[in-house]
Design a protein around this motif. Structure first.
Motif, PDB file in Angstrom:
ATOM      1  N   ASN A  62       0.830  -1.209   0.000  1.00 49.94           N
ATOM      2  CA  ASN A  62       0.000   0.000   0.000  1.00 49.94           C
ATOM      3  C   ASN A  62       0.864   1.258   0.000  1.00 49.94           C
ATOM      4  OD1 ASN A  62      -2.483  -1.330  -0.003  1.00 49.94           O
ATOM      5  ND2 ASN A  62      -2.459  -1.588   2.216  1.00 49.94           N
ATOM      6  N   ALA A  63       1.957   1.233   0.759  1.00 49.71           N
ATOM      7  CA  ALA A  63       2.856   2.396   0.819  1.00 49.71           C
ATOM      8  C   ALA A  63       3.457   2.670  -0.552  1.00 49.71           C
ATOM      9  CB  ALA A  63       3.954   2.151   1.842  1.00 49.71           C
ATOM     10  N   GLN A  64       3.823   1.598  -1.238  1.00 40.64           N
ATOM     11  CA  GLN A  64       4.389   1.764  -2.587  1.00 40.64           C
ATOM     12  C   GLN A  64       3.346   2.335  -3.530  1.00 40.64           C
ATOM     13  OE1 GLN A  64       5.862  -2.241  -3.093  1.00 40.64           O
ATOM     14  NE2 GLN A  64       7.994  -1.559  -2.976  1.00 40.64           N
ATOM     15  N   ARG A  65       2.120   1.799  -3.443  1.00 37.20           N
ATOM     16  CA  ARG A  65       1.024   2.286  -4.278  1.00 37.20           C
ATOM     17  C   ARG A  65       0.779   3.767  -4.059  1.00 37.20           C
ATOM     18  NH1 ARG A  65      -3.596  -2.124  -3.295  1.00 37.20           N
ATOM     19  NH2 ARG A  65      -2.580  -3.744  -4.474  1.00 37.20           N
ATOM     20  N   GLY A  66       0.850   4.171  -2.810  1.00 34.94           N
ATOM     21  CA  GLY A  66       0.552   5.560  -2.471  1.00 34.94           C
ATOM     22  C   GLY A  66       1.746   6.479  -2.589  1.00 34.94           C
ATOM     23  N   GLY A  67       2.931   5.897  -2.867  1.00 37.89           N
ATOM     24  CA  GLY A  67       4.137   6.703  -3.005  1.00 37.89           C
ATOM     25  C   GLY A  67       4.602   7.343  -1.704  1.00 37.89           C
ATOM     26  N   TYR A  68       4.364   6.682  -0.594  1.00 39.24           N
ATOM     27  CA  TYR A  68       4.754   7.244   0.705  1.00 39.24           C
ATOM     28  C   TYR A  68       6.246   7.041   0.956  1.00 39.24           C
ATOM     29  CZ  TYR A  68      -0.172   7.667   1.823  1.00 39.24           C
ATOM     30  OH  TYR A  68      -1.509   8.019   1.813  1.00 39.24           O
ATOM     31  N   GLU A  69       6.926   8.134   1.281  1.00 40.41           N
ATOM     32  CA  GLU A  69       8.350   8.022   1.573  1.00 40.41           C
ATOM     33  C   GLU A  69       8.648   8.295   3.040  1.00 40.41           C
ATOM     34  OE1 GLU A  69      10.619  10.257  -1.227  1.00 40.41           O
ATOM     35  OE2 GLU A  69      10.036   8.936  -2.878  1.00 40.41           O
ATOM     36  N   ASN A  70       7.642   8.700   3.797  1.00 40.19           N
ATOM     37  CA  ASN A  70       7.878   8.981   5.211  1.00 40.19           C
ATOM     38  C   ASN A  70       7.213   7.951   6.128  1.00 40.19           C
ATOM     39  OD1 ASN A  70       5.322   9.766   4.566  1.00 40.19           O
ATOM     40  ND2 ASN A  70       5.330  11.675   5.742  1.00 40.19           N
ATOM     41  N   VAL A  71       6.936   6.773   5.574  1.00 42.87           N
ATOM     42  CA  VAL A  71       6.345   5.692   6.374  1.00 42.87           C
ATOM     43  C   VAL A  71       7.201   4.435   6.243  1.00 42.87           C
ATOM     44  CG1 VAL A  71       4.290   4.281   6.776  1.00 42.87           C
ATOM     45  CG2 VAL A  71       4.040   6.572   5.862  1.00 42.87           C
ATOM     46  N   ASP A  72       7.555   3.855   7.375  1.00 43.77           N
ATOM     47  CA  ASP A  72       8.277   2.586   7.375  1.00 43.77           C
ATOM     48  C   ASP A  72       7.464   1.541   8.120  1.00 43.77           C
ATOM     49  OD1 ASP A  72      10.504   3.286   5.999  1.00 43.77           O
ATOM     50  OD2 ASP A  72      11.702   3.781   7.754  1.00 43.77           O
ATOM     51  N   PHE A  73       7.475   0.338   7.595  1.00 44.85           N
ATOM     52  CA  PHE A  73       6.823  -0.751   8.314  1.00 44.85           C
ATOM     53  C   PHE A  73       7.869  -1.763   8.732  1.00 44.85           C
ATOM     54  CE2 PHE A  73       3.491   1.018   5.640  1.00 44.85           C
ATOM     55  CZ  PHE A  73       2.496   1.218   6.576  1.00 44.85           C
ATOM     56  N   ARG A  74       7.722  -2.270   9.929  1.00 47.25           N
ATOM     57  CA  ARG A  74       8.643  -3.313  10.367  1.00 47.25           C
ATOM     58  C   ARG A  74       7.886  -4.389  11.129  1.00 47.25           C
ATOM     59  NH1 ARG A  74      11.896   1.041  13.872  1.00 47.25           N
ATOM     60  NH2 ARG A  74      11.953   1.866  11.775  1.00 47.25           N
ATOM     61  N   LEU A  75       8.378  -5.602  10.964  1.00 47.34           N
ATOM     62  CA  LEU A  75       7.803  -6.710  11.710  1.00 47.34           C
ATOM     63  C   LEU A  75       8.301  -6.625  13.135  1.00 47.34           C
ATOM     64  CD1 LEU A  75       8.199  -9.998   9.641  1.00 47.34           C
ATOM     65  CD2 LEU A  75       6.167  -9.291  10.900  1.00 47.34           C
ATOM     66  N   GLY A  76       7.397  -6.632  14.068  1.00 44.15           N
ATOM     67  CA  GLY A  76       7.811  -6.571  15.459  1.00 44.15           C
ATOM     68  C   GLY A  76       6.623  -6.783  16.371  1.00 44.15           C
ATOM     69  N   GLU A  77       6.926  -7.015  17.630  1.00 43.97           N
ATOM     70  CA  GLU A  77       5.865  -7.181  18.618  1.00 43.97           C
ATOM     71  C   GLU A  77       5.699  -5.884  19.401  1.00 43.97           C
ATOM     72  OE1 GLU A  77       6.719 -10.556  21.080  1.00 43.97           O
ATOM     73  OE2 GLU A  77       6.407 -11.979  19.449  1.00 43.97           O
ATOM     74  N   ILE A  78       4.457  -5.545  19.677  1.00 46.92           N
ATOM     75  CA  ILE A  78       4.233  -4.282  20.377  1.00 46.92           C
ATOM     76  C   ILE A  78       4.664  -4.367  21.840  1.00 46.92           C
ATOM     77  CG2 ILE A  78       2.448  -3.544  18.784  1.00 46.92           C
ATOM     78  CD1 ILE A  78       0.325  -4.311  20.802  1.00 46.92           C
ATOM     79  N   GLU A  79       4.889  -5.581  22.327  1.00 47.44           N
ATOM     80  CA  GLU A  79       5.433  -5.740  23.688  1.00 47.44           C
ATOM     81  C   GLU A  79       6.958  -5.626  23.675  1.00 47.44           C
ATOM     82  OE1 GLU A  79       3.700  -8.051  22.082  1.00 47.44           O
ATOM     83  OE2 GLU A  79       1.800  -8.366  23.119  1.00 47.44           O
ATOM     84  N   HIS A  80       7.563  -5.691  22.505  1.00 48.74           N
ATOM     85  CA  HIS A  80       9.024  -5.582  22.363  1.00 48.74           C
ATOM     86  C   HIS A  80       9.327  -4.668  21.192  1.00 48.74           C
ATOM     87  CE1 HIS A  80       8.312  -9.608  24.206  1.00 48.74           C
ATOM     88  NE2 HIS A  80       9.267  -9.201  25.004  1.00 48.74           N
ATOM     89  N   LEU A  81       9.004  -3.404  21.323  1.00 49.57           N
ATOM     90  CA  LEU A  81       9.135  -2.483  20.187  1.00 49.57           C
ATOM     91  C   LEU A  81      10.594  -2.311  19.768  1.00 49.57           C
ATOM     92  CD1 LEU A  81       6.630   0.358  21.146  1.00 49.57           C
ATOM     93  CD2 LEU A  81       6.401  -1.297  19.275  1.00 49.57           C
TER      94      LEU A  81
END
Lengths: 286, 52
Positions: free
Chosen positions: A153-172
Motif C-alpha cells: 500500500n505504501a508503494q502504491r501511495g508513493g509514501y516516503e515517510n512511512v516505514d513498516f517493520r515486523l515486530g511485537e508491540i510488547e518488544h518495540l
C-alpha cells in the motif's frame, strides 16, 4: 490459553485477513467488523453479528449512507471521513479499526509517530499526511502478511515517510525517547501483556510525547463462555480490559493525565452494556 | 535507521546491506552484538520479531 497460544492464534487470524483483504477491495458486506475476524461475528463479537439490527452496531457496514464499499462504510462508522479514505490507498483499511486515533492525536508537521499494530497501514498513511515530509511514521505489526500488505500500500501511495517493520508491540524495535506520538487502533486488547505494551510506548516516547489510542474495553462482566473463547479473543472482546484497569495500566507505565476522550457502546445482545470502544489519551511527563 | 533498535536489549544494530535500490535496502540484516542475534531484512521489511 497461554500467552504464546494467544499470540499464535491472533497472528494466524490476522494473517488470513491480510491475505483476504490486503490486495483487493472487500466485497463481503459482512466483512466490515471493527473487531476483525469475520469468524468472530457470531455471538462472540462486540460488533455487527449478521442477524443484528445495524443501528446497534458500531460498524454498520450495511448502512445505505455509504458512498463506497463495505470496508469504507465500516471505516466511516468508526470515525474516518470520506475525504480521509479517499486520500489513502484503497486496501489500507481492512475494516479492523474501532476509531480514528490520528484524527484525535493533533499531529503536527515534523513529528515522529509510531503505530502499534499497523495492519494494512490506514492510520500510518493518515498520520503521514499530517506529519509531512519532515515527519516520520513507523508502523509495527507482528503479522508478516499484514506488513507485506502495508508495504504494498505504501508503494502504491508513493509514501516516503512511512516505514513498516515486523515486530511485537510488547518488544518495540524503536529507540528510547524517539517518538512524539504513539497511536494504535483496536490492537492493544489483543496483546496478552497490555501493561508491557504501555511500558514500551512510554519508553519510546520523548518526554512530553503523547499516546492516543482507540481500543475495545469492558464496562461490565463478560459471560463465562465468551471469557474463555479464543475466537472472542481474536474478535477483540475477551482480551479487553475493564476500562479502569486499562487506564490504571497506562498510569502505571508512567504516563500522566490518562483519560477516556470518547466512548461508544458497541456490544449487543448479551454483550450490551459490557463492551465499549474508547479513545484514550495520555502524556509522558516532561 | 537511527530509530531502529534491538527489540530485546534496545541496543544499537549493525546494518549489513546485501541488496539496495535508490530508495531503500531491499535485502540485508541488522545484527545485535550484545544479544548475538541477526535480524533479517527481506523485501525491504526488517524482521525485528524477538527470537523465540
Amino acid at each position: 490459553m497461554n500467552d504464546d497460544e494467544i499470540r499464535q492464534v491472533v497472528r494466524e487470524t490476522y494473517a488470513r485477513i491480510a491475505r483476504e483483504r490486503g490486495g483487493t477491495a472487500v466485497t463481503d458486506p459482512n466483512a466490515g467488523s471493527c473487531c476483525g475476524p469475520q469468524q468472530a461475528a457470531g455471538d462472540a463479537s462486540c460488533c455487527a453479528p449478521q442477524n443484528m439490527d445495524s443501528a446497534q452496531s458500531c460498524c454498520a457496514p450495511q448502512s445505505s449512507a455509504s458512498c463506497c464499499g463495505p470496508a469504507d462504510a465500516a471505516a466511516m462508522a468508526v470515525g474516518y471521513t470520506k475525504e480521509e479514505l479517499q486520500s489513502i490507498p484503497e486496501s489500507a483499511g481492512m475494516g479492523l479499526g474501532c476509531g480514528n486515533p490520528t484524527a484525535l492525536a493533533s499531529l503536527s508537521e515534523g513529528e515522529v509517530v509510531v503505530d502499534l499494530g499497523a495492519g494494512g497501514g490506514i492510520d500510518c498513511f493518515l498520520a503521514a499526511h499530517a506529519v509531512g515530509k519532515y515527519g516520520k511514521v513507523i508502523g509495527v505489526d507482528m503479522t508478516p502478511d499484514m506488513v507485506s500488505a502495508a508495504r504494498t500500500n505504501a508503494q502504491r501511495g508513493g509514501y516516503e515517510n512511512v516505514d513498516f517493520r515486523l515486530g511485537e508491540i510488547e518488544h518495540l524495535p524503536v529507540a528510547d525517547d524517539s517518538a512524539d506520538v504513539v497511536i494504535s487502533n483496536c490492537v492493544i486488547n489483543l496483546s496478552p501483556d497490555k501493561p508491557q505494551v504501555f511500558r514500551e510506548a512510554f519508553r519510546t516516547l520523548r518526554p512530553g510525547g503523547r499516546v492516543m489510542v482507540s481500543d475495545i474495553v469492558l464496562c461490565g462482566e463478560l459471560p463465562d463462555a465468551i471469557k474463555s473463547s479464543l475466537t472472542a479473543y481474536t474478535g477483540c472482546i475477551s482480551g479487553a480490559l475493564p476500562v479502569e484497569e486499562y487506564l490504571a495500566a497506562i498510569t502505571a507505565a508512567g504516563f500522566s493525565d490518562a483519560e477516556v476522550v470518547s466512548k461508544t457502546a458497541v456490544g449487543s445482545g448479551e454483550l450490551e452494556g459490557v463492551v465499549a470502544s474508547v479513545n484514550v489519551r495520555a502524556v509522558k511527563p516532561v | 535507521m537511527d530509530i531502529l533498535v534491538c527489540p530485546v536489549c534496545k541496543g544499537e544494530l549493525e546494518l549489513t546491506v546485501e541488496e539496495e535500490n535508490e530508495k531503500e535496502i531491499v535485502t540485508g540484516s541488522l545484527y545485535c552484538a550484545k544479544c548475538d542475534v541477526r535480524y533479517p531484512i527481506e523485501e525491504t521489511i526488517p524482521n525485528l520479531l524477538p527470537p523465540e
